[in-house]
Design a protein around this motif. Structure first.
Motif, PDB file in Angstrom:
ATOM      1  N   PRO A   1      29.673  47.233  47.796  1.00  9.32           N
ATOM      2  CA  PRO A   1      29.607  45.964  47.058  1.00  9.32           C
ATOM      3  C   PRO A   1      30.470  45.999  45.807  1.00  9.32           C
ATOM      4  CG  PRO A   1      27.626  47.252  46.689  1.00  9.32           C
ATOM      5  CD  PRO A   1      28.422  48.010  47.706  1.00  9.32           C
ATOM      6  N   LEU A   2      30.899  44.816  45.392  1.00  6.30           N
ATOM      7  CA  LEU A   2      31.641  44.696  44.141  1.00  6.30           C
ATOM      8  C   LEU A   2      30.725  44.971  42.960  1.00  6.30           C
ATOM      9  CD1 LEU A   2      33.741  41.463  44.819  1.00  6.30           C
ATOM     10  CD2 LEU A   2      34.581  43.814  44.773  1.00  6.30           C
ATOM     11  N   LEU A   3      31.347  45.394  41.841  1.00  7.00           N
ATOM     12  CA  LEU A   3      30.602  45.691  40.624  1.00  7.00           C
ATOM     13  C   LEU A   3      30.749  44.537  39.630  1.00  7.00           C
ATOM     14  CD1 LEU A   3      31.831  49.392  40.259  1.00  7.00           C
ATOM     15  CD2 LEU A   3      29.751  48.579  41.399  1.00  7.00           C
ATOM     16  N   GLU A   4      29.902  44.536  38.629  1.00  5.93           N
ATOM     17  CA  GLU A   4      29.999  43.497  37.598  1.00  5.93           C
ATOM     18  C   GLU A   4      31.071  43.802  36.571  1.00  5.93           C
ATOM     19  OE1 GLU A   4      26.261  42.700  35.806  1.00  5.93           O
ATOM     20  OE2 GLU A   4      25.361  41.843  37.626  1.00  5.93           O
ATOM     21  N   SER A   5      31.471  45.071  36.480  1.00  6.31           N
ATOM     22  CA  SER A   5      32.514  45.448  35.532  1.00  6.31           C
ATOM     23  C   SER A   5      33.888  45.153  36.116  1.00  6.31           C
ATOM     24  CB  SER A   5      32.389  46.937  35.188  1.00  6.31           C
ATOM     25  OG  SER A   5      33.503  47.364  34.434  1.00  6.31           O
ATOM     26  N   LEU A   6      34.662  44.346  35.415  1.00 12.89           N
ATOM     27  CA  LEU A   6      35.988  43.988  35.901  1.00 12.89           C
ATOM     28  C   LEU A   6      36.898  45.199  35.983  1.00 12.89           C
ATOM     29  CD1 LEU A   6      38.127  41.864  36.679  1.00 12.89           C
ATOM     30  CD2 LEU A   6      38.575  41.561  34.224  1.00 12.89           C
ATOM     31  N   GLN A   7      36.909  46.046  34.974  1.00 14.12           N
ATOM     32  CA  GLN A   7      37.799  47.201  34.970  1.00 14.12           C
ATOM     33  C   GLN A   7      37.414  48.207  36.057  1.00 14.12           C
ATOM     34  OE1 GLN A   7      40.592  47.367  33.291  1.00 14.12           O
ATOM     35  NE2 GLN A   7      40.128  45.352  32.389  1.00 14.12           N
ATOM     36  N   SER A   8      36.126  48.343  36.321  1.00 12.74           N
ATOM     37  CA  SER A   8      35.704  49.237  37.405  1.00 12.74           C
ATOM     38  C   SER A   8      36.191  48.715  38.754  1.00 12.74           C
ATOM     39  CB  SER A   8      34.186  49.387  37.411  1.00 12.74           C
ATOM     40  OG  SER A   8      33.726  49.941  36.194  1.00 12.74           O
ATOM     41  N   ASN A   9      36.086  47.403  38.954  1.00  9.28           N
ATOM     42  CA  ASN A   9      36.582  46.814  40.200  1.00  9.28           C
ATOM     43  C   ASN A   9      38.089  47.010  40.346  1.00  9.28           C
ATOM     44  OD1 ASN A   9      34.051  45.886  41.021  1.00  9.28           O
ATOM     45  ND2 ASN A   9      34.301  43.921  39.979  1.00  9.28           N
ATOM     46  N   LEU A  10      38.839  46.780  39.262  1.00  7.11           N
ATOM     47  CA  LEU A  10      40.290  46.937  39.323  1.00  7.11           C
ATOM     48  C   LEU A  10      40.682  48.386  39.562  1.00  7.11           C
ATOM     49  CD1 LEU A  10      41.474  44.561  36.437  1.00  7.11           C
ATOM     50  CD2 LEU A  10      41.457  44.133  38.892  1.00  7.11           C
ATOM     51  N   ALA A  11      39.946  49.311  38.969  1.00  3.89           N
ATOM     52  CA  ALA A  11      40.247  50.736  39.177  1.00  3.89           C
ATOM     53  C   ALA A  11      40.047  51.125  40.635  1.00  3.89           C
ATOM     54  CB  ALA A  11      39.375  51.589  38.258  1.00  3.89           C
ATOM     55  N   GLN A  12      38.993  50.631  41.238  1.00  8.04           N
ATOM     56  CA  GLN A  12      38.741  50.960  42.636  1.00  8.04           C
ATOM     57  C   GLN A  12      39.771  50.299  43.548  1.00  8.04           C
ATOM     58  OE1 GLN A  12      34.679  51.134  43.535  1.00  8.04           O
ATOM     59  NE2 GLN A  12      34.927  51.148  45.773  1.00  8.04           N
ATOM     60  N   ILE A  13      40.193  49.094  43.205  1.00 11.26           N
ATOM     61  CA  ILE A  13      41.223  48.408  44.006  1.00 11.26           C
ATOM     62  C   ILE A  13      42.547  49.163  43.908  1.00 11.26           C
ATOM     63  CG2 ILE A  13      42.612  46.307  44.182  1.00 11.26           C
ATOM     64  CD1 ILE A  13      40.118  44.752  43.305  1.00 11.26           C
ATOM     65  N   ARG A  14      42.930  49.588  42.699  1.00 10.68           N
ATOM     66  CA  ARG A  14      44.172  50.343  42.538  1.00 10.68           C
ATOM     67  C   ARG A  14      44.120  51.659  43.290  1.00 10.68           C
ATOM     68  NH1 ARG A  14      43.821  48.282  36.962  1.00 10.68           N
ATOM     69  NH2 ARG A  14      45.592  46.857  36.604  1.00 10.68           N
ATOM     70  N   GLN A  15      42.967  52.314  43.267  1.00 10.35           N
ATOM     71  CA  GLN A  15      42.839  53.577  43.983  1.00 10.35           C
ATOM     72  C   GLN A  15      42.931  53.370  45.496  1.00 10.35           C
ATOM     73  OE1 GLN A  15      39.161  55.607  43.227  1.00 10.35           O
ATOM     74  NE2 GLN A  15      39.710  57.394  44.475  1.00 10.35           N
ATOM     75  N   ALA A  16      42.306  52.302  46.002  1.00 12.30           N
ATOM     76  CA  ALA A  16      42.313  52.057  47.449  1.00 12.30           C
ATOM     77  C   ALA A  16      43.698  51.650  47.941  1.00 12.30           C
ATOM     78  CB  ALA A  16      41.295  50.977  47.800  1.00 12.30           C
ATOM     79  N   LEU A  17      44.423  50.856  47.153  1.00  6.35           N
ATOM     80  CA  LEU A  17      45.734  50.360  47.570  1.00  6.35           C
ATOM     81  C   LEU A  17      46.880  51.242  47.114  1.00  6.35           C
ATOM     82  CD1 LEU A  17      45.205  46.545  46.910  1.00  6.35           C
ATOM     83  CD2 LEU A  17      44.976  47.780  49.061  1.00  6.35           C
ATOM     84  N   GLY A  18      46.558  52.294  46.345  1.00  6.43           N
ATOM     85  CA  GLY A  18      47.575  53.256  45.963  1.00  6.43           C
ATOM     86  C   GLY A  18      48.652  52.731  45.038  1.00  6.43           C
ATOM     87  N   ASP A  19      48.316  51.791  44.182  1.00  9.98           N
ATOM     88  CA  ASP A  19      49.298  51.229  43.243  1.00  9.98           C
ATOM     89  C   ASP A  19      50.555  50.752  43.973  1.00  9.98           C
ATOM     90  OD1 ASP A  19      47.865  51.375  40.883  1.00  9.98           O
ATOM     91  OD2 ASP A  19      48.409  53.475  40.559  1.00  9.98           O
ATOM     92  N   SER A  20      50.375  50.054  45.080  1.00  7.09           N
ATOM     93  CA  SER A  20      51.506  49.547  45.857  1.00  7.09           C
ATOM     94  C   SER A  20      52.305  48.547  45.035  1.00  7.09           C
ATOM     95  CB  SER A  20      51.009  48.887  47.156  1.00  7.09           C
ATOM     96  OG  SER A  20      50.354  49.841  47.965  1.00  7.09           O
ATOM     97  N   GLY A  21      53.641  48.608  45.198  1.00 11.31           N
ATOM     98  CA  GLY A  21      54.507  47.774  44.386  1.00 11.31           C
ATOM     99  C   GLY A  21      54.403  46.299  44.694  1.00 11.31           C
TER     100      GLY A  21
END
Length: 527
Positions: free
Chosen positions: A30-50
């Motif tokens: 599930p998504l979290l209430e913290s915006l930065q935590s959500n963005l960190a997990q998205i960046r980790q999953a997508l590998g900072d794709s360009g």
């Protein structure tokens, strides 16, 4: 069991065990209430794709709350995102952007002017929407994201089909975009009974697949089988409808096709109103249609756009071409090798004199010529269009003439092979022309061994095989085996006028079979 054991020996039992024990997908997160935590997990999953654009901003004119907008560059219409998403959010008043009053609901219902907006509460769903071209919005303090349909990418425009020539009829063909293809069908069938079931197939590709049918016409048994087969497709990627076709066809070891593929919307629309089901795969202009019987592959859509007598004549010529393409070389081999008494004496003398200098048997002569033509055909298809056609035609003429002058083949054999090649192109469906090319070589071998008796054995085997085929439960040779008298109005040989086709084909439809009322015909005649 034998197949499983063989696969186990080929790949190793331990590898199969490990493959079967691996989970097909990870547990929902599930998504979290913290915006930065959500963005960190998205960046980790997508590998900072360009190509993944993450835009952090403040939603609201005065105080505002932290938010982030995420989309995939190249799959999203950036102008639409700017005008319909970013501008309304950044110019919104504080009463619309208020965490105490369910921010996502207020934004969705009162701010965003874009059409399709859905709620997302899991990371897996977010990744799927993002990589499909949707735009995702996250807010600080909200465990729910919004997915906006702002897709926009370069696509091929609707153009004339390239593989199926149109003599008379619509000049439009399907494209590689599933939404465009569905729209082409909606333009032709403006009925509330037309149903479209969307699903994704492919663990990595997540390809959109649409099941299209008309409620009340399509048979539930066919729909049930099709849904079951599509549901059980477990593959990493699907890039073309041919991948789907191999999974759902009834018989996997038959040369004959049991699923029709076409890039003409009018063919699919006509099939839908007959009670058949279409399968549209995103990324390819070729749409599948089931059930598909032998008669469907021998019919052309142009048959229905011209007068019935002309269409009937063309269908008769097409059936003659079918038998010539299949049997001409084998009959020539059988008669010249085993049954010379069947030929008139002048013709026999002429053929014998022409073959007097040929050093090879008739079978070897025919096999080499047929193989050479197949190579030229494939070379013409693979080469650039500017020179491919010229190479195939000039190459056939030059090689044929050179072979005759060198005494390697007889002039009669060149005529037979040329006639075979021409008649192959008369068959409207490429899917049916390919099996004929394969079976032609088999019948040539039988005729070289047993003469006309071998050809008879081959034809009997082909007919028995065709009688065993099914297309989603429908006999492949229907309406001829089993024989259906009502369907002879629109078969391989004949086509009656459209105003005389009162009923739909019994081969597919079993309910709501009335196409038009007979009294309309009487009124037409009286008028």
């Amino acid at each position: 069991m034998k197949l499983k054991a063989w696969v186990g020996q080929l790949f190793g039992e331990s590898q199969l065990a490990n493959a079967s024990s691996e989970p097909s997908s990870s547990a929902p997160t599930p998504l979290l209430e913290s915006l930065q935590s959500n963005l960190a997990q998205i960046r980790q999953a997508l590998g900072d794709s360009g190509d993944i654009v993450i835009r952090e901003f403040k939603a609201g004119k005065t105080q505002g709350i932290p938010a982030a907008l995420i989309y995939t560059d190249g799959l999203t219409d950036s102008a639409k995102v700017q005008d319909m998403v970013m501008r309304p959010l950044m110019l919104a008043t504080d009463e619309h952007i208020d965490l105490r009053n369910e921010t996502t609901e207020r934004v969705k219902n009162q701010l965003l002017t874009i059409g399709d907006v859905t709620d997302i509460d899991q990371f897996q769903t977010l990744y799927g929407s993002l990589l499909a071209g949707d735009t995702v919005i996250l807010f600080e303090g909200a465990a729910t994201a919004l997915a906006l349909d702002a897709r926009g990418w370069k696509e091929r425009s609707v153009d004339e089909p390239t593989t199926q020539a149109t003599i008379r009829g619509p000049k439009e063909g399907f494209t590689e975009t599933i939404k465009t293809n569905i729209g082409l069908l909606r333009r032709k069938i403006k009925s509330t009974d037309m149903r479209i079931e969307l699903q994704k197939i492919g663990r990595l590709s997540q390809t959109d697949v649409a099941l299209v049918y008309i409620n009340g016409l399509a048979e539930e048994s066919v729909l049930g089988q099709l849904r079951h087969r599509l549901k059980h497709i477990d593959i990493d990627a699907v890039f073309e409808s041919g991948n789907i076709e191999e999974f759902i066809q009834d018989d996997t070891i038959s040369f004959f096709p049991t699923i029709l593929n076409t890039e003409r919307p009018d063919v699919i629309a006509a099939g839908l109103v007959e009670g058949r089901v279409a399968i549209i795969v995103d990324g390819t202009p070729f749409v599948l249609l089931v059930p598909a019987l032998f008669t469907h592959f021998m019919q052309s859509p142009d048959d229905y756009y011209q007068r019935a007598d002309i269409a009937t004549l063309i269908r008769m010529l097409r059936l003659i071409a079918f038998f010539l393409a299949l049997l001409a070389p084998s009959i020539y081999i059988a008669i010249t090798s085993f049954h010379q008494e069947m030929l008139p004496s002048p013709l026999l003398i002429s053929l014998t004199a022409a073959r007097s200098g040929v050093p090879f048997p008739v079978f070897v002569e025919a096999f080499v010529m047929e193989l050479t033509f197949e190579l030229l055909r494939e070379a013409g298809l693979r080469m650039p269009k500017a020179i491919g056609q010229a190479i195939s035609i000039v190459g056939a003429l030059v090689l044929g003439e050179a072979a005759v002058q060198a005494g390697l083949v007889s002039p009669a054999m060149v005529i037979v092979v040329s006639l075979t090649a021409i008649t192959t192109f008369v068959i409207p469906s490429i899917s049916l022309a390919v099996p004929i090319r394969i079976l032609r070589f088999m019948l040539m071998g039988l005729s070289a061994m047993f003469g006309l008796y071998g050809i008879f054995i081959g034809i009997v085997y082909i007919m028995l095989h065709l009688n065993t085929l099914r297309s989603f439960g429908v006999p492949y040779l229907k309406p001829y085996a089993p024989f259906v008298l009502g369907d002879q109005k629109d078969g391989v040989l004949f086509r009656v006028p459209v105003w005389a086709m009162f009923l739909r084909s019994f081969a597919v439809a079993k309910r709501n079979i009335v196409r038009q009322r007979p009294q309309q015909t009487r009124e037409r005649g009286e008028g």
